[in-house]
Design an enzyme around this catalytic site. Structure first.
Site, short mmCIF file in Angstrom:
data_model
loop_
_atom_site.label_atom_id
_atom_site.label_comp_id
_atom_site.label_asym_id
_atom_site.label_seq_id
_atom_site.Cartn_x
_atom_site.Cartn_y
_atom_site.Cartn_z
N SER A 185 -3.37 -2.92 50.00
CA SER A 185 -4.31 -2.00 50.65
C SER A 185 -4.08 -1.77 52.13
CB SER A 185 -5.75 -2.47 50.43
OG SER A 185 -6.15 -2.22 49.11
N LYS A 189 -11.54 -1.01 59.57
CA LYS A 189 -11.95 -0.68 58.20
C LYS A 189 -13.40 -1.12 58.01
CE LYS A 189 -10.21 -1.66 53.49
NZ LYS A 189 -9.09 -2.29 52.75
N SER A 206 -6.59 0.66 49.94
CA SER A 206 -7.94 1.03 50.29
C SER A 206 -8.19 1.17 51.79
CB SER A 206 -8.91 -0.01 49.73
OG SER A 206 -8.67 -1.28 50.32
#
Lengths: 67, 468
Positions: free
Chosen positions: B179, B80, B155
């Site tokens: 997330s 990420k 996310s």
């Protein structure tokens, strides 16, 4: 929380927090603050003096050589 | 399922150790798949193809010389784009960090590199892992590989989409209110939020310090266990890091649930935030599978969901403002509208209210741990199957009930696994929650469930040549 503040009072609160926003962002500040106030209203309750928050300070974490 | 890029970590590492698979070959297969399909999904914001090729060659040479150093040696992975990577842009999808090139790796990246992994690149997220989906930030939002018109949730959006699409067998995400688990659920993969403090957050761009967790996502729970083994452990540079003994997570995967007691928070599901009928049917079917694997199931009562959400969101808005206040004062126009809305009122939260929210967190964490002292695991749906990828009112962050946030508040380990598919072909999800630092039992349950069901045999069908 006290009575619902007016839009002007919210802008004033933001100024006191050092947040002087362009006019275009003021409506979102007012709307978002409404949500925050409702959350604060729901969590506000009388508590014993000794109720500890979920902060735990562990001084040994900050000994030299730990960072 | 014959594509090389669909090999999981466990199988690929076995083949590499037996010298039947080359890390170079595996890396090229992933890069080819990314080149063919990622224009449809936007799961990567930075691809490090040449670096990956060099790392794969080095891994191959080392393995040929002396065997694999770990089960990740020669295996491709991605991160990420909030994990610092030395010399590689790390943006958090924000215009504010468009040119941010860290000089030091995040602790997790140091560990993955030391294990011999091959970094493919950085994945799309929501802005600062909080505001999204957004079309007014540095990169477009990732799409769901099961249906490109749908959201991969957030996310850790690009991370989950990349694994489901077969672009990489491994990735890391972060989880402050769900997330890791939300995107894992939406994309039909396995994603673990470890216990708070088990995995270092040093070098991970913060969302909300007090609730941030870093953790692994992969196609299977077995692969999540391999990744957790590598990244778990005490880090003196993370003040929240826990100094605990790390067990052998893969050894815990017994394939059964004999003797385990599973608690189900029935009031949440029946009264407070009832899922759709199809979601509940999939959940009940998953519980039946767990019973068949030897577990017993009983209802438990947890504090109201609303209290978990209020506590976390008030703490988060204040901490977010503390992190972003200086930029918000000077250049608010560089924030995406979604994130700006979600943090703008944080400057008006009084210290008294922040601390009251922290006091409530104490109560909630105690209640959650008390319930978990009476059962081995909790189970509930992670979320509804994915909805359309479209702008959502930023106020939804303040108003929508979450089945994932309570376990950030408590700090407990929580895993999401795929539990079937809805009528549209989008994944259902099962969330498995454990006692603090008992990832082994959580992973055991996820692995046993996955191996009892056929869901891991189905991958999203992507067509080359399409672009959105």
């Amino acid at each position: 929380m006290t009575d619902t503040p007016s839009d002007d009072e919210i802008v004033q609160l933001a100024r006191q927090a050092g947040l002087v926003l362009p006019a275009e962002y003021v409506p979102e500040l007012i709307e978002a603050y409404g949500h925050v106030r409702r959350m604060i209203g729901r969590i506000s309750t009388a508590r014993p003096h000794g109720d500890e928050p979920a902060h735990v300070f562990v001084p040994s974490v900050f000994l030299p050589g730990k960072e | 399922m014959t594509e090389l890029a669909f090999l999981g970590i466990a199988e690929a590492s076995r083949l590499i150790a037996a010298r039947r698979l080359s890390p170079v070959e595996l890396t090229e297969a992933c890069l080819r798949r990314i080149a063919a399909f990622d224009s449809q999904l936007d799961s990567f914001v930075t691809l490090t193809a040449e670096r990956a090729r060099a790392e794969a060659k080095a891994a191959e040479a080392a393995i040929m010389a002396s065997g694999p150093a770990s089960r990740l040696h020669g295996i491709p992975y991605c991160l990420k784009d909030i994990f610092d990577t030395a010399g590689i842009r790390t943006t958090a999808m924000s215009k504010l960090l468009a040119d941010n090139v860290p000089t030091r790796d995040a602790r997790c990246q140091e560990k993955l590199a030391a294990a011999g992994g091959v970094l493919l690149g950085k994945n799309a997220t929501w802005e600062f892992a909080h505001g999204g989906p957004s079309w007014d930030v540095l990169f477009p939002p990732a799409r769901n590989p099961w249906d490109r018109s749908c959201s991969p949730a957030g996310s850790s959006s690009g991370s989950a989409a990349a694994v489901a699409a077969g672009f990489a067998p491994a990735t890391l995400g972060s989880d402050t209110g769900g997330s890791i688990r939300g995107p894992a659920a939406a994309c039909g993969i396995a994603g673990l939020k470890p216990t708070y403090g088990l995995v270092s957050r040093r070098g991970v761009i913060p969302n909300c310090f007090s609730h941030d967790h870093a953790g692994p996502l992969a196609w299977t729970t077995e692969d999540v266990a391999i990744l957790l083994q590598i990244i778990a452990g005490h880090d003196p540079e993370d003040p929240g890091s826990a100094d605990v003994t790390i067990p052998d997570y893969s050894a815990a995967l017994t394939g059964d649930l004999k003797g385990l007691v599973i608690g189900v928070p029935e009031k949440w599901l029946a009264d407070e935030a009832p899922p759709a009928a199809a979601t509940m049917a999939a959940f009940e079917a998953a519980l039946d599978v767990c019973r068949g694997l030897g577990a017993s199931v009983r209802p438990v009562t947890l504090p109201p969901l609303q209290q978990f959400d209020d506590s976390k969101r008030l703490i988060a808005v204040a901490e977010l403002f503390t992190i972003h206040g200086a930029d918000l004062r000077k250049r608010p126009e560089l924030f995406g509208a979604s994130l700006r809305y979600r943090i703008i009122a944080g400057g008006l939260v009084r210290a008294e209210d922040y601390i009251q929210a922290m006091r409530l967190r104490t109560d909630l964490a105690r209640s959650l741990q008390a319930v978990l002292s009476t059962v081995d695991l909790l189970m509930l749906p992670t979320s509804e199957p994915a909805g359309k990828l479209e702008p959502v009112p930023p106020s939804s962050l303040f108003t929508r009930a979450s089945f994932t946030t309570p376990f950030n508040v408590g700090g407990n380990p929580a895993l999401s696994v795929c539990s079937g598919f809805d009528a549209r072909g989008l994944p259902f999800s099962l969330q498995i929650v454990g006692k603090l630092f008992d990832e082994a039992t959580v992973l055991r349950a996820g692995d046993a469930y996955e191996k009892a069901m056929p869901w891991r045999g189905k991958r999203p069908a992507l067509q080359s040549g399409l672009a959105h």
